[in-house]
Scaffold this motif. Structure first.
Motif, short mmCIF file in Angstrom:
data_model
loop_
_atom_site.label_atom_id
_atom_site.label_comp_id
_atom_site.label_asym_id
_atom_site.label_seq_id
_atom_site.Cartn_x
_atom_site.Cartn_y
_atom_site.Cartn_z
N ALA A 158 53.34 66.69 61.54
CA ALA A 158 53.01 67.59 60.43
C ALA A 158 54.05 68.71 60.32
CB ALA A 158 51.61 68.17 60.63
N ARG A 159 54.41 69.28 61.45
CA ARG A 159 55.38 70.39 61.45
C ARG A 159 56.74 69.93 60.93
NH1 ARG A 159 57.64 71.79 67.12
NH2 ARG A 159 58.78 69.88 66.52
N PRO A 181 48.40 55.82 62.78
CA PRO A 181 48.06 57.18 62.31
C PRO A 181 47.49 57.15 60.90
CG PRO A 181 50.36 57.06 63.08
CD PRO A 181 49.84 55.66 63.06
N ILE A 182 46.59 58.09 60.64
CA ILE A 182 45.94 58.23 59.33
C ILE A 182 46.19 59.64 58.83
CG2 ILE A 182 43.73 58.18 58.10
CD1 ILE A 182 42.70 56.30 60.40
N ALA A 191 54.40 58.08 61.98
CA ALA A 191 54.68 56.76 62.57
C ALA A 191 55.71 56.83 63.68
CB ALA A 191 55.16 55.80 61.47
N VAL A 192 56.46 57.94 63.74
CA VAL A 192 57.54 58.02 64.74
C VAL A 192 57.46 59.25 65.64
CG1 VAL A 192 59.15 56.77 63.20
CG2 VAL A 192 59.16 59.29 63.23
N SER A 193 56.70 60.27 65.24
CA SER A 193 56.79 61.57 65.92
C SER A 193 56.02 61.58 67.24
CB SER A 193 56.29 62.67 64.99
OG SER A 193 56.83 63.92 65.35
N GLU A 194 56.35 62.54 68.07
CA GLU A 194 55.78 62.64 69.41
C GLU A 194 54.27 62.89 69.38
OE1 GLU A 194 57.07 65.21 73.39
OE2 GLU A 194 58.15 65.45 71.49
N THR A 195 53.85 63.84 68.54
CA THR A 195 52.43 64.19 68.44
C THR A 195 52.07 64.37 66.96
OG1 THR A 195 52.73 66.60 68.41
CG2 THR A 195 52.66 65.54 70.59
N ILE A 253 62.92 67.56 64.43
CA ILE A 253 62.93 67.04 63.05
C ILE A 253 63.99 65.96 62.92
CG2 ILE A 253 63.42 67.59 60.60
CD1 ILE A 253 62.63 70.53 61.28
N TRP A 254 65.17 66.27 63.46
CA TRP A 254 66.29 65.36 63.24
C TRP A 254 66.12 64.04 63.98
CZ3 TRP A 254 68.56 65.56 59.08
CH2 TRP A 254 69.64 64.71 58.83
N SER A 255 65.57 64.14 65.15
CA SER A 255 65.30 62.91 65.91
C SER A 255 64.28 62.04 65.16
CB SER A 255 64.77 63.32 67.30
OG SER A 255 64.04 62.29 67.87
N ASP A 256 63.24 62.65 64.61
CA ASP A 256 62.26 61.89 63.82
C ASP A 256 62.91 61.31 62.56
OD1 ASP A 256 60.34 62.58 65.65
OD2 ASP A 256 59.12 63.79 64.28
N TYR A 257 63.72 62.13 61.89
CA TYR A 257 64.35 61.69 60.63
C TYR A 257 65.22 60.46 60.88
CZ TYR A 257 67.14 62.06 56.27
OH TYR A 257 67.76 61.82 55.07
N GLU A 258 65.97 60.50 61.97
CA GLU A 258 66.83 59.35 62.29
C GLU A 258 66.00 58.13 62.67
OE1 GLU A 258 69.68 60.91 65.16
OE2 GLU A 258 71.17 61.01 63.52
N MET A 259 64.89 58.39 63.37
CA MET A 259 64.05 57.26 63.77
C MET A 259 63.40 56.61 62.54
SD MET A 259 61.53 57.10 67.05
CE MET A 259 61.91 58.80 67.45
#
Lengths: 271, 271, 271
Positions: A221-222, A93-94, A212-216, A9-15
């Motif tokens: 969603a998670r 992504p949609i 737009a940034v997450s691995e999968t 979560i935190w890695s995505d949030y920072e990205m």
């Protein structure tokens, strides 16, 4: 398990804060302002536009597309279909929110048509909406759900296997996130959240930013479900009611720290 | 008199929380979000939808219809007329807010056409709007009223005798509620309320929720006027301005107690 | 210099409160509610309407017209052009916000067409939008600007000399206000303001209110920029994030005193 999710979560949030993904929304009239503010508070860059004449250019500079059918009409449906086509071409992504699917044929059919058109998508719905999309007879009470998210897990799994849906978030008292191989149950959030209009729609918009940034698609969603429900939980504790919840929630999205997730995040695999 | 009204308000308020009436709104673009949040804070279940293709199904599951012409256009007018027809068939209460009647022929004529089509309705307007509907020449300043609600009582009574209007709430510094036999003047509220957009529209939406549970159209209008103005009065006392009023007002709708009405409610019969 | 500007702002502010100018807005779906609340908090009287059938009457009673293309579509563009024509006839001030000009041909062309149609106008845009209108190739990121307002001063000056634009406000970290003879740089505001959707649109709406009372188009733009950025600066100091900023900002517009401007206002002439 909690710790690795927190790090994700935190890695995505920072990205999101660093890359400020442009999230294009065709959404409903109730949450237009709240969605834009939630995306900005998170660090993303929201854009609202529905004119067919500019969708190709706008989606050409966007990093994710969010479609929400909450106050749909025929002209807006045309724009949504066009937008999904451009997002397919651009391979962004949609995220689709089938608000009120099951409450009218127009909603159920429009949501299914969009899901079928999308080459890849994340769907966010409540229990009743996901059951309706999987073609199950449901009782409807407008845009609220009479069903527990857990009861909709098989329906979500069948949508994933039948269509190009990569992940589904089912919102409710406990949220569920499903993809082809994983199913997690999320016990964060607050009972005050259903007293604010569009909290589910805000989750959808924020899923757009994470996608737009997450691995999968599943992690997008998670992570969105986790962040929104923990921010909501923290906001509710400071609030006297749904009115004061709103500013506190946006403030939390803006100021949340990794340490706020530790000891709060409550995710388990579905048994 | 105050005590029996308080008991009636409270009985309706509790019934709204328990039965969560589905209130279908075709409303203006300024208050869409605020109306949904106010209805949720009260305990009702709001639904916003205007697509002609789904109105029959949506009204089929609704307990009241709220029509507000604040940002009307030709397409929306068609939806409103269709919705009134379905609400007539379903025999659910219809609440009409003729925002800006008198400021343009389109608004005056649309409001009158909706009132004529409705088999039963509650109308909520300000003094100028009610006078304009009763075909009196008025001076207009957009959506604000230059007239005292009391000056519009004869106009309201003539609308009730001429059309199938069962009750009229006239909002202003003092609010007035009229039906065929009764006329009460309500001295609650705060001078901060006109500094917030759509407070009148919120009263209309909340009248929709009350109309789904209340004994008569008059009691629905009276109880809604009383609750909104007392919640507004309490919120204003806690606020530094119209910005902080908004969260306090929604919090008050969510947390108000019967005891809050006692000693505050200020209703008298028109002399 | 600061003192004479403060007196000019305050004279306009008091004139708005006294005369309550009716500001007619055709604006975007994101800021409809926020614009109306900001205008009310300031003391002006907002009106939102887009139906071609009523624009002549509505503009006939209005004191200023605000056009914002943030969520434009073909029907809305027709209404905007019609409104500009009626405002020309009525000779009321016209304020135009070319939201997203440069992000799509539709936006750039619509903004230019409106500016060309207007017999007089004030334009409020960010750096990228003003550069795009002056026909310069820009990089676009949706509705956000990648350009410093100062870089757009020559573009603003060329728009003023080419069209019937009387003044331009360029919003950004430092705001710039330009007319044919003057160019001032405004260093008030807060870095929290871009985290709230529509702060630029609110400046546009408030410029509309000032344009109805101010001495010149330049003073209207300058006084609006100053008031909004100082109110924003004061609100940000009291806020934990963009959520709590919103109520504080509206409260500040409602309660600001002349003394709040003293010692805060930071305007200089462009060198």
């Amino acid at each position: 398990m909690q710790q690795s999710i927190i790090e994700s979560i935190w890695s995505d949030y920072e990205m999101i804060c660093e890359s400020r993904p442009l999230v294009h929304n065709i959404t409903n009239l109730v949450v237009t302002n709240f969605s834009a503010n939630a995306l900005l508070a998170l660090g993303a860059s929201p854009l609202m536009s529905h004119a067919p004449e500019e969708l190709e250019e706008i989606i050409g500079i966007s990093n994710a597309l969010v479609i929400n059918i909450g106050t749909l009409d025929i002209q807006q449906i045309d724009s949504m279909k066009l937008a999904v086509g451009f997002a397919n071409e651009k391979k962004i992504p949609i995220v689709i929110d089938p608000v009120g699917a099951g409450a009218s044929a127009l909603r159920t059919e429009t949501a299914l048509a969009l899901i079928k058109n999308a080459h890849r998508s994340i769907v966010k719905g409540n229990g009743g909406e996901i059951l309706a999309l999987a073609n199950q007879q449901i009782q409807s009470k407008g845009v609220d759900s009479l069903y527990d998210p857990s009861d909709a897990i098989p329906a979500a799994q069948s949508l994933i296997s039948e269509f190009d849906v990569e992940a589904i978030a089912i919102s409710g008292p406990e949220d569920v996130v499903v993809d082809a191989t994983t199913c997690t149950i999320h016990a964060n959030g607050s009972c005050m959240m259903p007293a604010i209009t569009g909290m589910g729609c805000i989750l959808t918009a924020i899923t757009g930013a994470f996608s737009a940034v997450s691995e999968t698609p599943y992690t997008a969603a998670r992570n969105a479900v986790s962040l929104v429900s923990i921010a909501g939980e923290m906001a509710a504790r400071k609030s006297q009611g749904p009115g004061s919840f709103l500013p506190h929630f946006l403030d939390q999205l803006y100021t949340i720290k990794q340490a706020d997730l530790t000891g709060r995040l409550n995710v388990r695999e579905a048994s």
